[in-house]
Design a protein around this motif. Structure first.
Motif, mmCIF file in Angstrom:
data_model
loop_
_atom_site.group_PDB
_atom_site.id
_atom_site.type_symbol
_atom_site.label_atom_id
_atom_site.label_comp_id
_atom_site.label_asym_id
_atom_site.label_seq_id
_atom_site.Cartn_x
_atom_site.Cartn_y
_atom_site.Cartn_z
ATOM 1 N N GLU A 334 37.678 22.484 -20.790
ATOM 2 C CA GLU A 334 37.686 23.436 -19.680
ATOM 3 C C GLU A 334 36.710 23.004 -18.591
ATOM 4 O O GLU A 334 36.993 23.122 -17.391
ATOM 5 C CB GLU A 334 37.337 24.842 -20.188
ATOM 6 C CG GLU A 334 38.404 25.462 -21.088
ATOM 7 C CD GLU A 334 39.752 25.603 -20.395
ATOM 8 O OE1 GLU A 334 39.770 25.834 -19.163
ATOM 9 O OE2 GLU A 334 40.788 25.474 -21.070
ATOM 10 N N GLU A 335 35.553 22.491 -19.002
ATOM 11 C CA GLU A 335 34.585 21.975 -18.034
ATOM 12 C C GLU A 335 35.148 20.742 -17.327
ATOM 13 O O GLU A 335 35.008 20.582 -16.111
ATOM 14 C CB GLU A 335 33.278 21.626 -18.751
ATOM 15 C CG GLU A 335 32.195 21.064 -17.851
ATOM 16 C CD GLU A 335 31.692 22.060 -16.819
ATOM 17 O OE1 GLU A 335 31.176 21.620 -15.770
ATOM 18 O OE2 GLU A 335 31.829 23.289 -17.054
ATOM 19 N N LYS A 336 35.786 19.903 -18.091
ATOM 20 C CA LYS A 336 36.387 18.678 -17.538
ATOM 21 C C LYS A 336 37.516 19.025 -16.567
ATOM 22 O O LYS A 336 37.673 18.373 -15.519
ATOM 23 C CB LYS A 336 36.921 17.828 -18.697
ATOM 24 C CG LYS A 336 37.527 16.503 -18.293
ATOM 25 C CD LYS A 336 38.009 15.763 -19.544
ATOM 26 C CE LYS A 336 38.822 14.544 -19.192
ATOM 27 N NZ LYS A 336 39.365 13.870 -20.398
ATOM 28 N N ASN A 356 32.838 10.462 -4.425
ATOM 29 C CA ASN A 356 31.930 9.770 -5.350
ATOM 30 C C ASN A 356 31.200 10.754 -6.253
ATOM 31 O O ASN A 356 31.042 10.514 -7.462
ATOM 32 C CB ASN A 356 30.923 8.936 -4.568
ATOM 33 C CG ASN A 356 31.578 7.755 -3.859
ATOM 34 O OD1 ASN A 356 32.669 7.327 -4.232
ATOM 35 N ND2 ASN A 356 30.928 7.243 -2.829
ATOM 36 N N HIS A 357 30.735 11.861 -5.670
ATOM 37 C CA HIS A 357 30.024 12.870 -6.462
ATOM 38 C C HIS A 357 30.946 13.500 -7.507
ATOM 39 O O HIS A 357 30.579 13.633 -8.688
ATOM 40 C CB HIS A 357 29.463 13.949 -5.533
ATOM 41 C CG HIS A 357 28.771 15.064 -6.259
ATOM 42 N ND1 HIS A 357 27.544 14.922 -6.871
ATOM 43 C CD2 HIS A 357 29.176 16.365 -6.497
ATOM 44 C CE1 HIS A 357 27.195 16.062 -7.452
ATOM 45 N NE2 HIS A 357 28.167 16.952 -7.234
ATOM 46 N N ALA A 358 32.163 13.880 -7.072
ATOM 47 C CA ALA A 358 33.114 14.497 -7.999
ATOM 48 C C ALA A 358 33.541 13.514 -9.089
ATOM 49 O O ALA A 358 33.720 13.903 -10.256
ATOM 50 C CB ALA A 358 34.340 14.988 -7.225
ATOM 51 N N GLN A 359 33.673 12.249 -8.720
ATOM 52 C CA GLN A 359 34.034 11.211 -9.698
ATOM 53 C C GLN A 359 32.964 11.087 -10.774
ATOM 54 O O GLN A 359 33.274 11.034 -11.976
ATOM 55 C CB GLN A 359 34.219 9.875 -8.983
ATOM 56 C CG GLN A 359 34.548 8.708 -9.906
ATOM 57 C CD GLN A 359 34.636 7.390 -9.153
ATOM 58 O OE1 GLN A 359 34.535 7.345 -7.927
ATOM 59 N NE2 GLN A 359 34.818 6.303 -9.884
ATOM 60 N N ASP A 360 31.706 11.070 -10.364
ATOM 61 C CA ASP A 360 30.597 10.967 -11.329
ATOM 62 C C ASP A 360 30.563 12.183 -12.250
ATOM 63 O O ASP A 360 30.336 12.054 -13.461
ATOM 64 C CB ASP A 360 29.263 10.828 -10.585
ATOM 65 C CG ASP A 360 29.141 9.496 -9.854
ATOM 66 O OD1 ASP A 360 29.862 8.549 -10.217
ATOM 67 O OD2 ASP A 360 28.327 9.411 -8.898
ATOM 68 N N GLN A 361 30.799 13.360 -11.669
ATOM 69 C CA GLN A 361 30.778 14.582 -12.465
ATOM 70 C C GLN A 361 31.902 14.589 -13.506
ATOM 71 O O GLN A 361 31.698 14.986 -14.661
ATOM 72 C CB GLN A 361 30.914 15.803 -11.542
ATOM 73 C CG GLN A 361 29.725 16.053 -10.644
ATOM 74 C CD GLN A 361 28.497 16.495 -11.440
ATOM 75 O OE1 GLN A 361 28.560 17.435 -12.231
ATOM 76 N NE2 GLN A 361 27.387 15.801 -11.235
ATOM 77 N N LEU A 362 33.091 14.112 -13.106
ATOM 78 C CA LEU A 362 34.221 14.075 -14.040
ATOM 79 C C LEU A 362 33.970 13.065 -15.155
ATOM 80 O O LEU A 362 34.321 13.312 -16.322
ATOM 81 C CB LEU A 362 35.510 13.733 -13.287
ATOM 82 C CG LEU A 362 36.789 13.631 -14.140
ATOM 83 C CD1 LEU A 362 37.023 14.914 -14.919
ATOM 84 C CD2 LEU A 362 38.000 13.321 -13.271
ATOM 85 N N LYS A 363 33.379 11.948 -14.832
ATOM 86 C CA LYS A 363 33.086 10.938 -15.853
ATOM 87 C C LYS A 363 32.092 11.469 -16.884
ATOM 88 O O LYS A 363 32.227 11.193 -18.081
ATOM 89 C CB LYS A 363 32.554 9.668 -15.194
ATOM 90 C CG LYS A 363 33.627 8.841 -14.495
ATOM 91 C CD LYS A 363 33.059 7.537 -13.944
ATOM 92 C CE LYS A 363 34.172 6.680 -13.340
ATOM 93 N NZ LYS A 363 33.652 5.400 -12.791
ATOM 94 N N VAL A 364 31.105 12.221 -16.423
ATOM 95 C CA VAL A 364 30.136 12.821 -17.354
ATOM 96 C C VAL A 364 30.844 13.799 -18.286
ATOM 97 O O VAL A 364 30.620 13.793 -19.510
ATOM 98 C CB VAL A 364 29.006 13.539 -16.573
ATOM 99 C CG1 VAL A 364 28.143 14.366 -17.533
ATOM 100 C CG2 VAL A 364 28.148 12.524 -15.836
ATOM 101 N N ALA A 365 31.711 14.645 -17.720
ATOM 102 C CA ALA A 365 32.458 15.609 -18.540
ATOM 103 C C ALA A 365 33.382 14.891 -19.512
ATOM 104 O O ALA A 365 33.556 15.327 -20.668
ATOM 105 C CB ALA A 365 33.257 16.541 -17.630
ATOM 106 N N ASP A 366 33.972 13.779 -19.075
ATOM 107 C CA ASP A 366 34.864 13.002 -19.934
ATOM 108 C C ASP A 366 34.097 12.392 -21.100
ATOM 109 O O ASP A 366 34.595 12.354 -22.233
ATOM 110 C CB ASP A 366 35.538 11.906 -19.105
ATOM 111 C CG ASP A 366 36.561 11.116 -19.910
ATOM 112 O OD1 ASP A 366 37.508 11.740 -20.422
ATOM 113 O OD2 ASP A 366 36.412 9.882 -20.035
ATOM 114 N N ILE A 367 32.891 11.919 -20.838
ATOM 115 C CA ILE A 367 32.057 11.343 -21.903
ATOM 116 C C ILE A 367 31.732 12.399 -22.960
ATOM 117 O O ILE A 367 31.784 12.126 -24.168
ATOM 118 C CB ILE A 367 30.770 10.741 -21.309
ATOM 119 C CG1 ILE A 367 31.098 9.472 -20.512
ATOM 120 C CG2 ILE A 367 29.760 10.416 -22.407
ATOM 121 C CD1 ILE A 367 29.931 8.925 -19.715
#
Length: 570
Positions: A334-336, A356-367
């Protein structure tokens, strides 16, 4: 599956098999059984060649490969058009002129019997093992649908294909493959269109691809030269060229397809057609996997796609721990999902800083989600050390069975079955032809009647069917099936190709020299592969070049010794 899906599945498979048997007629001699009386037009040849390569593995594992690793696998096929050109110029006219049943007959005429027998043996080992993997692929489907162990479904699928191949022979294989590829193209197009249709209203086709690209899934071309990287443009053009040249030029499962052509020109047109269409087909299949990846950014995917393994742990003492991880995974998703929507909005805004900011945030959630998933996999292995912890082969199947409409599910599953039947039937037919023509007829029982060889071909088909089913029962342990088939081929194809290159172009090298070179090369290639010294695609180029160099050196050395002995006698 619904009753509608079962009806579509059954009718599609039965109609294709009935059509192939009806068009093939009865097989009265070995020429009809093995090469279809050499009477087929170019489009039959092209689609048959493509269907032989495009097994169920292609439609099960390729979308899963793209889901987990992106588009870079398509580079594997970049050497294919170049290989088709070389085949059309060199291999095809020679094979047609000599009227051979197998590619290896030519090697005895050029070298000697032991070289022919060695290459035949290498082919039988490689094709026998890899065909087992192609039988296993559709058994995954039945296993998932019926929720039973793949052992039982593997035995069922393997037995069905063996019976069909023993009766139909080469011509039945070609006719069924013509219809199979037509249905396959239609079904995969519909699947791709429906993935896009099922995306959220605020996510367009281009936005989904851009988002997937930001997550590392649109990595179509990698220009870096890295011998340890499996898929780059260089490994595809060089290593892929040697692999494709060996596969289509020396693997009897493919050679047998274009030997059915009514003339050299018809066989050449069929191969050129395959070279042009195959890359596009593979690109589109991988793209479907990327779209499925994008879809699962907005719709919760299973924590683990292999539902058989999920059922095993949910019925174990670890069920409570697994269910807790599943709840955590839902929260992480849900966060992802929120971050994925933010990335799409950022992409639509065309604000690079925001992207770039949204991309970094999504990658963190994906991890975070992947960590939870990995914990679940470790729990599965703790419950059962033999559990299959690689579920990429189940990604596309899971999407199809959960989200596609009634009727289309049955059609797409029928497609995967048809692909498996086509490629497996071709493989069993080629294994039988090599065993009978190169071993039985040439060494064990020369001079027997044509009926004897026809019966031997049928018995050889049954024998190799049993061997391949045995390999299929082991296939669950080897990870992604698409990679496994190509990796297995890379251990052997380079050596065989090197033998054929010497046969075609280096007329002064003797059979003994190339025989010894092939044995030495195969030992070196297997060692390089076993110790993972270099990415597997490069083994094809290394194997071919080693055979050429070692054979040339041996030939020079033995030639000098013969010259010295002659001088001494004088």
């Amino acid at each position: 599956m619904s009753l509608t899906d079962w009806i579509v599945l059954a009718l599609t498979i039965l109609s294709i098999v009935a059509y192939g048997i009806w068009k093939s007629g009865s097989n009265k001699n070995i020429d009809q059984f093995l090469v279809g009386s050499r009477s087929l037009p170019w489009y039959h040849v092209g689609l048959s060649v493509m269907a032989t390569q495009a097994s169920a593995i292609t439609f099960l594992s390729a979308p899963g490969q793209a889901y987990s690793d992106g588009m870079r696998f398509v580079q594997f096929y970049f050497g294919l058009p170049l290989a088709m050109i070389v085949l059309c110029i060199t291999f095809v006219p020679i094979f047609h002129k000599l009227k051979v049943y197998t590619a290896y007959e030519f090697l005895e005429q050029r070298f000697d019997l032991k070289t022919r027998a060695l290459t035949s043996f290498l082919f039988l080992v490689q094709r026998g093992l890899s065909t087992g993997i192609t039988i296993y692929a559709p058994s995954i489907i039945l296993s998932t649908i019926l929720n039973i162990d793949t052992t039982y479904t593997t035995l069922f699928i393997g037995g069905m294909v063996v019976i069909y191949t023993v009766y139909g022979g080469s011509k039945a294989v070609s006719y069924t493959q013509l219809m199979q590829m037509s249905i396959i193209f239609l079904g995969m197009f519909l699947a791709g269109a429906l993935v896009v249709y099922l995306l959220p209203n605020n996510v367009s086709f281009m936005s989904s691809l851009k988002m997937a690209g930001k997550m590392g899934r649109m990595n179509v071309i990698d220009w870096k030269f890295d011998p340890n990287n499996r898929y780059t443009i260089w490994s595809g053009l060089i290593g892929g060229f040697f692999l494709q040249l060996s596969y289509f030029g020396t693997d009897q499962s493919q050679v047998g397809r274009y030997l059915t052509g009514s003339s050299v020109g018809q066989s050449r047109l069929g191969l050129i057609m395959n070279g042009l269409i195959k890359i596009l087909m593979q690109f589109l299949i991988l793209l479907i996997g990327v779209l499925v990846f994008a879809f699962y950014q907005f719709n919760r995917p299973p924590m683990f796609f292999n539902q058989y393994e999920v059922k095993q742990i949910k019925n174990s003492s670890y069920a409570t721990q697994y269910n807790y991880l599943d709840q955590q995974y839902t929260q992480a998703f849900e966060e992802k999902k929120i971050k994925a929507n933010e990335l799409v909005k950022a992409i639509d805004s065309k604000n690079q800083d925001r992207v770039n900011h949204a991309q970094d945030q999504l990658k963190v959630a994906d991890i975070q989600a992947r960590i939870i998933r990995q914990n679940a996999i470790e729990l599965m292995k703790k419950n059962n050390p033999k559990a299959d912890d690689n579920d990429t082969n189940y990604v596309f199947l899971s999407f199809v069975t959960q989200y596609l409409p009634k009727g289309l599910i049955g059609l797409l599953i029928a497609i995967i079955f048809l692909a498996s039947m086509g490629s497996t039937a071709s493989a069993l037919n080629s294994l039988a032809s090599t065993s009978v023509v190169d071993i039985y007829k040439r060494i064990l029982n020369p001079g027997a009647s044509d009926q004897n060889y026809l019966n031997a071909s049928r018995l050889a088909t049954v024998f190799w069917g049993v061997v391949c089913i045995g390999m299929a029962l082991y296939a669950s342990r080897i990870g992604n099936l698409l990679e496994a088939v190509n990796q297995l081929g890379s251990y052997i194809y380079g050596t065989i190709l090197g033998v054929f290159i010497v046969a075609f172009y280096l007329k002064k090298i003797s059979g003994t020299a190339v025989f010894i070179a092939a044995i030495i090369t195969e030992a070196i290639v297997c060692a390089l592969g076993y110790f993972d010294v270099i990415a597997y695609l490069w083994l094809n180029a290394i194997g071919a070049l080693l055979v050429i160099v070692i054979a040339a050196l041996i030939n020079i050395y033995t030639g000098k010794n013969l010259s010295k002995n002659a001088d001494a006698l004088v």
